[in-house]
Design an enzyme around this catalytic site. Structure first.
Site: not given
Length: 881
Positions: A315, A357, A623, A627, A691, A716, A720
């Site tokens: 999650e 370029d 630029d 291009d 697990n 858990n 986390d």
């Protein structure tokens, strides 16, 4: 009180009612300006403020971060929170007099929600701030407070209906516009139609068969309307804003597709990992539910199975990935690299070929007019004077060479003798532009043309030598080309200037008038290489990025500059070499060529596609207008803050400084970000898979649950939290030295190799607690659960250090301070819980002292076996992260 604009439908023909701008296609300019309550002098401040308040800002719908309250509610909508709330209800039903369980659950919900909300809120705010750093502007005529009109640049978002807008090559059309006047205006509508060829647009007086086009009913075919989001390829125009924001044609489309972003391979890879783990969970959890239902009844089995499901569900994966990308984008912005699209970071790190370029990246981008010569190579004031007139009177996009010519302020007095009659704008096929001037009351016009050598000589039938006009022969053309080629070899870019005088006439001038010109001389410009260019190219090569130069400039000039900055120029090619080749032949040419010169926009895009066909991840740095096609085709489009509107719009990443060193630093930062994401994905995949196996075995053989539902959720949550520091970790230098691509197949393989390692030590811990410490029945399940809780947390947390590097952790590679600090804190908290009142509420007991010696041995053995598995894995598959 706000006034509403009247928009009567044109009488001559029906027009598409669903496109407001189309309603104004046929109206004459005067009545249109009256209807919009504006004039050619522009709007005043009061009118602008009123219209902004009435119509809103000129922005189309796009994905904006939701309000903080929506983000807070979203943080509550995840499986972890849902199962916690179910457990709270079960606790209240089964033990109404004991509120300790629901209180603990409430605290866990609060911690989880605050962590998720804070990360998402900060990430979305950071992304919006980065987007705000890149803004497009429009040129408008507005009335100042003293009543005088002036041309100014304003942010596109501040445009209102009735604004008078001026367009030139390279501009994005900033709103839905009705053209009032246009000159050789060609607009690319590819963003709306997908058609790559530009279409010609004109004012109503110039448009051919306008009523017939209107009757066909397709608003995009209307030649008098310019649509928001399209871009000007060539020409100039003056137009009035008809609709803005969500009422524009693009706005109506964007409103319907907002949020439907095309998924990249990275998105699909992350989703595939999530679904792989979820599929395992959907197979295993029903088995666990069935076994526990048989052993201890449905309600207890259901809460246990739901807790296992949450423990196995990744999650936090989207949150950690987003946090990594946002943190990486912020770090890159500090290095003057602005990421417009967060997922482009992955391709940035994977980039192994950079096409760029020459001007401004390899060179200083400070062009100076070094010499002004006649066609024999001698100094010529006439060439400079005519070049100055051309640069001064053109209304289109002035490039660096025009600015270098205009730096000669001493020639300003000659401008007063002329007035501009017409203009033939620049385009990338002709590679030249012309202005038509009249002097005083004389009945003659002077056409002054300036452009690339070959293209100019092809339209010159004579030359001026020693104040005489003489015919130009083919042999003479070759002599002039040889002279300019010598200038090119010295690093000078050369333009030829030519003129033509003819009697005045009333018709408009066009490309056909660029014929039978008299060449008067040439202008030679110098743009020296940057001191940092060679260092930057060497640094990019060190990090596995090849550099190819693709430019519209002259080949000899480009080769000289490239040679000076350390690029291999043994093989070079021009646009005329690329044009006739099929894909296979082009692939062969591109494979061995470093320098491409005199390339058209579509030829640049073809080279990019050729590299992609050969398996490269291609970045393109550009630029200019020319291009844009290549920027769109590239895996990573890179532009600069000073680029044309269309270049910035086409790019994924914007450099605040046009410097390859900045780009190299950005590449490294992108690889760090991508590497940290891969760390988390591999940690989560292998840990969760381990697990799954452990829970399956424990459910089959134990006469009680291996962990209580609340214990699983606390475990858990702690794991986390330990992962939240990963975005702040460092990467080994060896990892950063090569481009890194997403490989979903490697994730599954990694999971099956490393996951069972932790399961093996879960089994040894089971055996240890069962046989050595006597936790072998329901009466002693609290001891068993406490022991496995600590062992599981330690191995899960230590796997962060084992997986984060291919080296030996702590000895050869040490994690960053945030990772060390947070994982150490989580381990300390986890080992302390069984000895606290909280542990008692969770159903835990004090563990015997002897357990910790065995725990230490288990952890050391786990680290040793994981390191051994790592070595075998790397030897077999040649990679780790």
């Amino acid at each position: 009180m706000s006034k509403s604009f009247s928009r009567p439908t044109a009488k001559a023909a029906p027009v598409p009612a669903h496109v407001p701008a189309a309603q104004e296609a046929l109206r004459d300019n005067d009545s249109l300006l009256v209807a919009l309550e504006t004039s050619l002098h522009g709007l005043d401040e009061a009118s602008i403020t009123e219209r902004l308040h009435r119509d809103g800002v000129n922005e189309v719908s796009h994905e904006k971060p939701p309000h903080w309250s929506v983000q807070l509610l979203r943080a509550l909508k995840n499986p972890f929170i849902v199962v916690l709330l179910i457990l709270a209800v079960v606790e209240l039903v089964t033990s109404p007099d004991d509120l300790s369980g629901p209180i603990i659950i409430g605290v866990m919900v609060a911690i989880s929600v605050v962590l998720s909300f804070t990360q998402e809120y900060r990430s979305s705010r950071a992304a919006e701030k980065l987007k705000a750093m890149v803004r497009n502007t429009a040129t408008v005529t507005r009335r100042a407070s003293d009543g005088h009109s002036e041309r100014i640049e304003v942010p596109v978002g501040e445009l209102v209906v009735g604004d008078i807008v001026h367009l030139a090559a390279g501009d994005m059309v900033p709103a839905d516009l009705r053209l009032l006047a246009a000159k050789d205006l060609f607009i690319s509508q590819a963003i709306l139609t997908g058609e790559s060829l530009p279409v010609e647009k004109a004012a109503p007086a110039q448009a051919h068969a306008l009523e017939a086009v209107v009757q066909q009913g397709n608003p995009l075919d209307l030649p008098t309307i310019g649509y928001m989001g399209t871009n000007v390829i060539s020409g100039t125009a003056t137009a009035v804003v008809v609709t803005t924001g969500t009422r524009s044609y693009l706005g109506s489309l964007a409103h319907s597709i907002t949020g439907q972003r095309v998924q990249t391979s990275f998105d699909r890879g992350v989703r595939s990992v999530s679904w792989l783990l979820i599929r395992f969970m959907l197979v295993m959890v029903p088995v666990v539910l069935g076994i526990q239902w048989y052993k201890q009844g449905f309600l207890n089995a259901l809460t246990f199975a739901l807790s296992v499901a949450v423990g196995l569900t990744p999650e936090m994966l989207p949150l950690i990935v987003t946090a990594n990308l946002a943190k990486g984008a912020i770090a890159m912005s500090r290095r003057k690299v602005v990421v417009k699209r967060l997922n482009a970071i992955q391709n940035f790190g994977a980039m192994d070929v950079l096409c760029t370029d020459k001007t401004g990246t390899l060179t200083l981008d400070k062009i100076v007019l070094e010499r002004h010569l006649d066609l024999d190579g001698e100094e010529s004031e006439d060439a400079l004077a005519y070049g100055y007139l051309n640069s001064h009177f053109q209304t289109g996009l002035k490039n660096l060479m025009d600015k270098a010519v205009l730096a000669h302020r001493d020639l300003e007095p000659i401008v007063g003798r002329y007035r501009v009659v017409d203009e033939i704008p620049f385009d990338f096929q002709r590679r030249r532009m012309s202005v038509v001037l009249a002097q005083g009351t004389e009945g003659r016009h002077l056409l002054v043309c300036k452009g690339a050598v070959e293209e100019m000589l092809s339209i010159c039938s004579s030359e001026r030598r020693n104040d005489e006009v003489i015919p130009m022969t083919d042999a003479r053309r070759q002599e002039i080309k040889a002279m300019t080629h010598h200038l090119n070899e010295d690093g000078l870019r050369v333009l030829v200037v030519a003129i033509k005088q003819e009697d005045a006439h009333g018709r408009a001038y066009g490309v056909a008038d660029e014929a039978d010109l008299t060449a008067v001389g040439c202008l030679a410009f110098l743009d020296p290489p940057k001191d940092t260019a060679a260092t930057a190219i060497a640094a990019l090569h060190h990090h596995g990025v090849d550099v190819k130069v693709i430019t519209g400039d002259n080949e000899a000039v480009t080769r000289k500059i490239c040679r000076e900055v350390g690029l291999d120029v043994e093989h070079s090619a021009q646009g005329r070499d690329v044009e006739p080749l099929d894909d296979d032949a082009l692939d062969t040419l591109v494979r061995r060529t470093t320098v491409f010169a005199k390339m058209s926009p579509l030829q640049k895009a073809r080279v990019v596609k050729s590299l992609q066909r050969q398996g490269h991840t291609v970045g393109f740095l550009g630029d200019g207008i020319n291009d844009a096609p290549a920027l769109r085709e590239a895996d990573v489009g890179i532009s600069v803050d000073t680029a044309t509107d269309i270049a910035k719009e086409s790019a994924d990443i914007i450099l605040l400084e046009k410097n390859l060193m900045v780009l190299e630093e950005g590449v490294v930062e992108g690889r760090i970000t991508f590497g940290n994401i891969i760390k988390y994905i591999k940690m989560t995949a292998s840990s969760n898979f381990g697990n799954v196996l452990s829970m399956m075995v424990a459910s089959v053989f134990l006469p009680f649950v291996p962990l209580l539902p609340l214990q699983i959720l606390v475990l858990n949550l702690l794991y986390d939290i330990s992962q939240l520091s990963i975005p702040f970790d460092r990467m080994d230098e060896e990892y950063l030295s090569k481009p890194r691509k997403w490989d979903a197949s490697d994730i599954g393989r990694f999971m099956f190799w490393i996951g069972p390692t932790s399961s093996f030590f879960d089994m040894t811990t089971f055996a240890l607690l069962w046989y050595l410490f006597g936790a072998n029945g329901p009466a002693h399940q609290d001891l068993f659960q406490s022991g496995w809780f600590i062992e599981s947390l330690l191995t899960q947390t230590l796997v962060v250090h084992m997986i984060r590097t291919r080296k030996i952790p702590f000895l050869q590679s040490v994690a960053s301070a945030p990772v060390l600090g947070l994982t150490t804190a989580i381990i300390a908290i986890g080992m302390t819980i069984p000895f606290t009142a909280l542990g008692a509420k969770l159903g835990m007991v004090h563990l015997p002292d002897g357990y910790f010696g065995w725990l230490a041995a288990t952890v050391v053995a786990y680290c040793a076996l994981t390191q051994l598995a790592k070595l075998v894995y790397m030897r077999r598959y040649g990679r780790w992260l």
